[in-house]
Design a protein around this motif. Structure first.
Motif, PDB file in Angstrom:
ATOM      1  N   LYS A  11       9.314  99.354 114.481  1.00  0.00           N
ATOM      2  CA  LYS A  11       9.018  97.924 114.497  1.00  0.00           C
ATOM      3  C   LYS A  11       9.248  97.344 113.117  1.00  0.00           C
ATOM      4  O   LYS A  11       8.748  97.872 112.113  1.00  0.00           O
ATOM      5  CB  LYS A  11       7.556  97.685 114.918  1.00  0.00           C
ATOM      6  N   CYS A  48       1.409  96.694 119.296  1.00  0.00           N
ATOM      7  CA  CYS A  48       2.576  97.105 120.086  1.00  0.00           C
ATOM      8  C   CYS A  48       2.137  97.721 121.411  1.00  0.00           C
ATOM      9  O   CYS A  48       2.775  97.499 122.447  1.00  0.00           O
ATOM     10  CB  CYS A  48       3.434  98.092 119.305  1.00  0.00           C
ATOM     11  N   GLU A  53       2.828  92.593 120.172  1.00  0.00           N
ATOM     12  CA  GLU A  53       4.069  92.682 119.397  1.00  0.00           C
ATOM     13  C   GLU A  53       5.090  93.447 120.234  1.00  0.00           C
ATOM     14  O   GLU A  53       4.734  94.346 121.000  1.00  0.00           O
ATOM     15  CB  GLU A  53       3.858  93.405 118.057  1.00  0.00           C
ATOM     16  N   ILE A  55       8.232  95.980 120.377  1.00  0.00           N
ATOM     17  CA  ILE A  55       8.848  97.017 119.544  1.00  0.00           C
ATOM     18  C   ILE A  55      10.366  96.835 119.502  1.00  0.00           C
ATOM     19  O   ILE A  55      10.956  96.165 120.357  1.00  0.00           O
ATOM     20  CB  ILE A  55       8.493  98.436 120.034  1.00  0.00           C
ATOM     21  N   ASP A  56      10.993  97.421 118.497  1.00  0.00           N
ATOM     22  CA  ASP A  56      12.450  97.387 118.375  1.00  0.00           C
ATOM     23  C   ASP A  56      13.095  98.577 119.079  1.00  0.00           C
ATOM     24  O   ASP A  56      14.143  98.445 119.719  1.00  0.00           O
ATOM     25  CB  ASP A  56      12.860  97.381 116.893  1.00  0.00           C
TER      26      ASP A  56
END
Length: 251
Positions: A11, A48, A53, A55-56
């Motif tokens: 992230k 997350c 949030e 995540i990538d």
């Protein structure tokens, strides 16, 4: 499979990488504390998991359901219905209490069960009364949050999260906004949940509390999990120098 599994989580916020290839698992009924210096990624990891949030990269499984996986290096989330079902299994308590200021304590507890789950008001109220007794605030049910102390508001926030009957409770530094004398009453409430084997993931700076209630302690620094072990080993014989330095500064 563990109740919660987070694999290879990455992230970033802009060019700043907050979580770096973090993998972590949590079993049902387990209490895990996340400790570490400010800015180490603890709260971001919690956010997350709760999908506050995005995540990538990486994978997150909750109760054998996949919430997000990586495809061609990108995070791909499950369909909306799956995400809503997973979200319903989690209760979240924040640093700031986030109570509805225009609602009484009782209405704060019954609002989501009635609106989100469609429960009858009587059923939601009956559960709310039991939870307020559990946190020692049944006598405050008709008050507004502004009339309560910080510790009382946080206990109401815990009861409100429990009112949705989650399978796991997530705590993001639940005592950091409280005066020291009010911290104990909130920690006692969380301790009672641990004694009932509620699955919990707790971000905390309260080292003595983490040592007492946790089945496992995770030390994070600079966006990575440096060390994870049982509380006795973490607090009496940490293996990593970064863990040793952090605990020396805190204890």
């Amino acid at each position: 499979m563990s109740f919660i599994q987070m694999k290879n989580i990455e992230k970033s916020f802009g060019t700043h990488t907050v979580l770096k290839d973090v993998s972590f698992a949590l079993d049902k009924g387990e209490v895990v504390s996340l400790i570490g210096p400010s800015g180490s990624g603890k709260s971001t990891l919690l956010r997350c998991l709760s999908r506050l949030e995005i995540i990538d990269k990486g994978e997150i499984w909750v109760d054998d359901e996949i919430m997000v996986k990586s495809e061609q290096g990108q995070a791909v989330y499950a369909p909306k219905a799956t995400l809503q079902r997973i979200a319903g299994k989690m209760g979240m308590v924040f640093q700031q209490f986030n109570l509805f200021p225009h609602l009484t304590v009782m209405d704060n507890l019954t609002y989501a069960p009635c609106i989100v789950k469609g429960e009858p008001k009587d059923k939601a109220k009956d559960r709310a009364e039991k939870l307020l007794k559990k946190v020692g605030l049944i006598d405050k049910q008709n008050m507004y949050p502004s009339r309560l102390s910080g510790g009382q508001q946080q206990r109401v926030a815990i009861a409100r999260a429990l009112a949705m009957e989650p399978l796991i409770m997530l705590f993001d530094e639940p005592t950091s906004a409280l005066d020291p004398e009010l911290t104990g009453e909130v920690l006692r409430t969380i301790r009672s949940l641990a004694e009932e084997h509620m699955t919990m993931l707790i971000v905390t700076h309260e080292m003595a509390f983490a040592r007492e209630v946790s089945d496992s302690v995770v030390f994070m620094s600079d966006g990575v999990i440096v060390e994870q072990d049982n509380p006795e080993n973490i607090f009496t014989a940490p293996k990593h120098k970064r863990t040793q330095a952090f605990l020396q500064s805190m204890l």
